[in-house]
Scaffold this active site. Structure first.
Site, PDB file in Angstrom:
ATOM      1  CB  THR A 125      -0.846   0.024   1.188  1.00 44.84           C
ATOM      2  OG1 THR A 125      -1.522   1.342   1.418  1.00 44.84           O
ATOM      3  CG2 THR A 125      -0.062  -0.430   2.542  1.00 44.84           C
ATOM      4  CG  ASP A 126      -1.023   4.758  -0.935  1.00 44.04           C
ATOM      5  OD1 ASP A 126      -1.701   4.242  -0.100  1.00 44.04           O
ATOM      6  OD2 ASP A 126      -1.787   5.740  -1.704  1.00 44.04           O
ATOM      7  CD  GLU A 127      -3.210   3.740   4.723  1.00 45.54           C
ATOM      8  OE1 GLU A 127      -2.933   3.416   5.926  1.00 45.54           O
ATOM      9  OE2 GLU A 127      -4.424   3.805   4.274  1.00 45.54           O
ATOM     10  CE1 TYR A 153      -3.529  -2.431   5.928  1.00 42.56           C
ATOM     11  CE2 TYR A 153      -3.103  -0.044   5.359  1.00 42.56           C
ATOM     12  CZ  TYR A 153      -3.373  -1.413   5.102  1.00 42.56           C
ATOM     13  OH  TYR A 153      -3.227  -1.844   3.558  1.00 42.56           O
ATOM     14  CE  LYS A 157      -0.370  -4.324   3.073  1.00 43.49           C
ATOM     15  NZ  LYS A 157      -0.758  -6.061   2.697  1.00 43.49           N
TER      16      LYS A 157
HETATM   17  P1  NAD Z   1     -10.210  -6.821   2.639  1.00 49.85           P
HETATM   18  O1  NAD Z   1     -10.061  -6.765   3.945  1.00 49.85           O
HETATM   19  O2  NAD Z   1     -11.354  -6.728   1.777  1.00 49.85           O
HETATM   20  O3  NAD Z   1      -9.641  -8.355   2.402  1.00 49.85           O
HETATM   21  C1  NAD Z   1      -8.901  -9.134   2.996  1.00 49.85           C
HETATM   22  C2  NAD Z   1      -9.112 -10.689   2.875  1.00 49.85           C
HETATM   23  O4  NAD Z   1      -8.135 -11.174   3.527  1.00 49.85           O
HETATM   24  C3  NAD Z   1     -10.410 -11.311   3.585  1.00 49.85           C
HETATM   25  O5  NAD Z   1     -11.009 -11.973   2.599  1.00 49.85           O
HETATM   26  C4  NAD Z   1      -9.852 -11.920   4.919  1.00 49.85           C
HETATM   27  O6  NAD Z   1     -10.820 -13.129   5.156  1.00 49.85           O
HETATM   28  C5  NAD Z   1      -8.504 -12.464   4.372  1.00 49.85           C
HETATM   29  N1  NAD Z   1      -7.723 -12.797   5.335  1.00 49.85           N
HETATM   30  C6  NAD Z   1      -7.445 -12.098   6.651  1.00 49.85           C
HETATM   31  N2  NAD Z   1      -6.722 -12.554   7.382  1.00 49.85           N
HETATM   32  C7  NAD Z   1      -6.283 -13.833   6.851  1.00 49.85           C
HETATM   33  C8  NAD Z   1      -5.543 -14.853   7.216  1.00 49.85           C
HETATM   34  N3  NAD Z   1      -4.861 -14.783   8.371  1.00 49.85           N
HETATM   35  N4  NAD Z   1      -5.248 -15.793   6.276  1.00 49.85           N
HETATM   36  C9  NAD Z   1      -6.005 -16.033   5.139  1.00 49.85           C
HETATM   37  N5  NAD Z   1      -6.780 -14.884   4.626  1.00 49.85           N
HETATM   38  C10 NAD Z   1      -6.905 -13.852   5.598  1.00 49.85           C
HETATM   39  O7  NAD Z   1      -8.894  -6.286   1.930  1.00 49.85           O
HETATM   40  P2  NAD Z   1      -8.442  -5.591   0.810  1.00 49.85           P
HETATM   41  O8  NAD Z   1      -9.050  -4.189   0.464  1.00 49.85           O
HETATM   42  O9  NAD Z   1      -8.978  -6.518  -0.676  1.00 49.85           O
HETATM   43  O10 NAD Z   1      -7.035  -5.479   0.572  1.00 49.85           O
HETATM   44  C11 NAD Z   1      -6.232  -6.496  -0.098  1.00 49.85           C
HETATM   45  C12 NAD Z   1      -4.858  -6.191   0.041  1.00 49.85           C
HETATM   46  O11 NAD Z   1      -4.439  -4.845  -0.783  1.00 49.85           O
HETATM   47  C13 NAD Z   1      -4.223  -6.274   1.572  1.00 49.85           C
HETATM   48  O12 NAD Z   1      -3.214  -6.345   1.672  1.00 49.85           O
HETATM   49  C14 NAD Z   1      -4.215  -4.532   1.555  1.00 49.85           C
HETATM   50  O13 NAD Z   1      -3.202  -4.247   2.661  1.00 49.85           O
HETATM   51  C15 NAD Z   1      -3.945  -4.119   0.282  1.00 49.85           C
HETATM   52  N6  NAD Z   1      -4.279  -2.568  -0.153  1.00 49.85           N
HETATM   53  C16 NAD Z   1      -5.438  -2.396  -0.047  1.00 49.85           C
HETATM   54  C17 NAD Z   1      -5.993  -1.192  -0.539  1.00 49.85           C
HETATM   55  C18 NAD Z   1      -7.327  -0.583  -0.429  1.00 49.85           C
HETATM   56  O14 NAD Z   1      -7.834   0.461  -0.865  1.00 49.85           O
HETATM   57  N7  NAD Z   1      -8.436  -1.639  -0.251  1.00 49.85           N
HETATM   58  C19 NAD Z   1      -5.190  -0.405  -1.134  1.00 49.85           C
HETATM   59  C20 NAD Z   1      -3.718  -0.481  -1.055  1.00 49.85           C
HETATM   60  C21 NAD Z   1      -3.489  -1.935  -0.597  1.00 49.85           C
HETATM   61  O1  DAU Z   2      -4.057   4.068   0.633  1.00 48.12           O
HETATM   62  C1  DAU Z   2      -4.314   2.603   0.500  1.00 48.12           C
HETATM   63  C2  DAU Z   2      -5.067   2.144   1.784  1.00 48.12           C
HETATM   64  O2  DAU Z   2      -6.471   2.730   1.326  1.00 48.12           O
HETATM   65  C3  DAU Z   2      -5.254   0.814   2.091  1.00 48.12           C
HETATM   66  O3  DAU Z   2      -3.930   0.313   2.322  1.00 48.12           O
HETATM   67  C4  DAU Z   2      -5.797   0.389   3.030  1.00 48.12           C
HETATM   68  O4  DAU Z   2      -6.163  -0.959   2.943  1.00 48.12           O
HETATM   69  C5  DAU Z   2      -7.520   1.199   2.826  1.00 48.12           C
HETATM   70  O5  DAU Z   2      -8.311   0.629   3.824  1.00 48.12           O
HETATM   71  C6  DAU Z   2      -7.576   2.397   2.764  1.00 48.12           C
HETATM   72  O6  DAU Z   2      -6.984   3.065   3.741  1.00 48.12           O
HETATM   73  P1  DAU Z   2      -7.850   4.488   4.259  1.00 48.12           P
HETATM   74  O7  DAU Z   2      -7.609   4.623   5.527  1.00 48.12           O
HETATM   75  O8  DAU Z   2      -7.254   5.720   3.271  1.00 48.12           O
HETATM   76  O9  DAU Z   2      -9.322   3.998   3.786  1.00 48.12           O
HETATM   77  P2  DAU Z   2     -10.582   4.453   4.547  1.00 48.12           P
HETATM   78  O10 DAU Z   2     -11.908   3.816   3.463  1.00 48.12           O
HETATM   79  O11 DAU Z   2     -10.871   3.904   5.745  1.00 48.12           O
HETATM   80  O12 DAU Z   2     -11.011   5.978   4.465  1.00 48.12           O
HETATM   81  C7  DAU Z   2     -10.833   6.813   3.423  1.00 48.12           C
HETATM   82  C8  DAU Z   2     -10.889   8.189   4.013  1.00 48.12           C
HETATM   83  O13 DAU Z   2     -12.037   8.474   4.273  1.00 48.12           O
HETATM   84  C9  DAU Z   2      -9.584   8.312   5.087  1.00 48.12           C
HETATM   85  O14 DAU Z   2      -9.374   9.812   4.961  1.00 48.12           O
HETATM   86  C10 DAU Z   2     -10.778   8.439   6.386  1.00 48.12           C
HETATM   87  C11 DAU Z   2     -12.041   9.127   5.999  1.00 48.12           C
HETATM   88  N1  DAU Z   2     -13.209   8.389   6.601  1.00 48.12           N
HETATM   89  C12 DAU Z   2     -13.366   6.944   6.568  1.00 48.12           C
HETATM   90  C13 DAU Z   2     -14.508   6.251   7.103  1.00 48.12           C
HETATM   91  C14 DAU Z   2     -14.566   4.805   7.153  1.00 48.12           C
HETATM   92  C15 DAU Z   2     -14.175   9.078   6.882  1.00 48.12           C
HETATM   93  O15 DAU Z   2     -14.123  10.402   6.944  1.00 48.12           O
HETATM   94  N2  DAU Z   2     -15.468   8.452   7.595  1.00 48.12           N
HETATM   95  C16 DAU Z   2     -15.419   7.040   7.645  1.00 48.12           C
HETATM   96  O16 DAU Z   2     -16.519   6.638   8.031  1.00 48.12           O
END
Ligand code: NAD
Ligand code: DAU
Length: 344
Positions: A125-127, A153, A157
């Site tokens: 992730t970019d985080e 988190y 990562k």
């Molecule tokens: P998500 O939370 O929707 O899905 C995570 C999945 O992993 C779930 O199906 C869960 O059951 C499974 N899981 C959790 N713990 C596990 C374990 N111990 N063993 C096997 N499976 C397990 O997550 P997402 O949003 O699809 O993110 C997927 C990946 O991408 C993550 O690694 C996250 O850090 C990364 N990522 C997400 C975002 C985003 O915006 N959602 C952005 C950048 C990177």
């Molecule tokens: O940048 C990549 C990341 O993006 C991933 O690595 C993470 O897995 C993914 O969850 C996401 O992280 P964020 O914290 O940016 O996503 P989230 O959807 O939780 O929040 C997006 C923005 O919105 C953040 O600035 C917090 C704000 N927010 C979020 C929620 C859930 C609100 O203002 N209200 C809310 O209820």
């Protein structure tokens, strides 16, 4: 090829499984997922009967189980999506983030070493780069930006990424890492901003916006992310990190207002609530490396992507209504109850 996709019952992993099963009928796609609160087999319905797809329930951090699985299945490629992914949950309960995101990655890589996996890809992730100031729109994250994390988190990562790079240098494990910005699209769990706002706006419920809603995220359509990973697997250089992002920066308030306009719901639903502790201000990716080296280009801009995403949530109410009526309802009360009672 036999490809292990971990976390394939989650949001991005699920979209990736759909892509790979449909695009490569001669490859075998094995989906390993623990089915935590975030995993949902409903997401896999469109592919569950395909001959080149198999689901296995299990924990990536369970070493004996993972070793036995690798011995039996003889994977060529591993793509690790499995993670605890929600920043707010990491603030209330960091331990499981260390267990799954760091220990789970280590176990998968030891199994990959032992059983001669030809490519281990880590979805990051970019985080890991921390955040950028709002008053410097000229700054972007490149692959050279130092790791500088804010939340449990992102720290988990980043730690995993360091282990991945160390396994490459120390043991010669053929790794790649992708770091992408905020994803949106079909099958995203409604704890994350966009599906949370869509589902609550449709129900006419208050919409919690943290702080002043001025934080900026760089939105990437999940299909563009999945295409980028496929490209990295096929053409990416081993040992390299690739940033993925499409220059679609929006403040959170802009995102919420865009959704309200599209759904024809009033802005009076917006509630500014207590900010997330340590809340990152701005994420913005410089995707030059993946564009110039691998020829990746995003197909969606935010305006078309968000419209398509809203339509998906309107047309697939069963998928998310089922989730928010269950255990997730308790989570929402616990996480937001106090915040919604008091304005910041
Ligand atoms: P998500 O939370 O929707 O899905 C995570 C999945 O992993 C779930 O199906 C869960 O059951 C499974 N899981 C959790 N713990 C596990 C374990 N111990 N063993 C096997 N499976 C397990 O997550 P997402 O949003 O699809 O993110 C997927 C990946 O991408 C993550 O690694 C996250 O850090 C990364 N990522 C997400 C975002 C985003 O915006 N959602 C952005 C950048 C990177
Ligand atoms: O940048 C990549 C990341 O993006 C991933 O690595 C993470 O897995 C993914 O969850 C996401 O992280 P964020 O914290 O940016 O996503 P989230 O959807 O939780 O929040 C997006 C923005 O919105 C953040 O600035 C917090 C704000 N927010 C979020 C929620 C859930 C609100 O203002 N209200 C809310 O209820």
């Amino acid at each position: 090829m036999k490809i292990l996709v971990t976390g394939g019952a989650g949001f991005i992993g699920g979209n990736f499984v759909h892509l790979m099963v449909n695009r490569y009928p001669d490859d075998q796609i094995v989906n390993l997922d623990l089915l935590t609160y975030a995993g949902n087999l409903e997401t896999l319905k469109p592919v569950e009967d395909r001959p080149n797809y198999k689901f296995i329930r299990g924990d990536i951090a369970d070493e004996p189980f993972v070793m036995a699985l690798f011995e039996k299945e003889k994977f060529d490629v591993v793509v690790n999506f499995a993670a605890e992914s929600h920043v707010d949950r990491s603030i209330t309960d960091p331990g499981i983030f260390i267990q799954t995101n760091i220990q789970g990655t280590r176990v998968l890589m030891d199994a990959s070493r032992k059983y001669g996996v030809k490519r281990y890809h880590q979805v990051s992730t970019d985080e890991v780069y921390g955040d950028l100031p709002l008053d410097r729109p000229d700054l972007y994250f490149t692959e050279e930006t130092p790791i500088h994390t804010s939340s449990p988190y992102s720290s988990s990562k980043a730690s995993a990424d360091l282990f991945v790079l160390a396994y490459h240098r120390t043991y010669g494990l053929p790794v790649t890492i992708s770091r992408c910005s905020n994803n949106y699209g079909a099958y995203q769990f409604p704890e994350k901003l966009i599906p949370l706002i869509i589902s609550r706006a449709l129900a006419g419920e208050e919409l919690p916006v943290y702080g002043k809603g001025e934080n900026v995220r760089d939105w990437l359509h999940v299909s563009d992310h999945c295409e980028a990973i496929d490209l990295i697997l096929r053409k990416g250089r081993v040992g390299e990190v690739y940033n993925i992002g499409g220059h679609n920066e929006r403040t959170n308030l802009e995102v919420v207002k865009t959704i309200l306009r599209a759904l024809d719901r009033p802005e009076s639903l917006i509630r500014f609530v207590t900010d997330r502790p340590g809340h990152d201000m701005r994420y913005a990716i410089d995707p030059t490396k993946i564009e110039t080296e691998l020829g990746w280009r995003p197909q969606y801009n935010f305006d078309t992507g968000i419209r398509q995403t809203i339509d998906w949530y309107l047309n697939n109410r069963e998928w998310w209504e089922h989730i928010i009526s269950g255990e997730y309802a308790n989570y929402f009360d616990k996480m937001y109850g106090k915040r919604l009672e008091t304005n910041p």
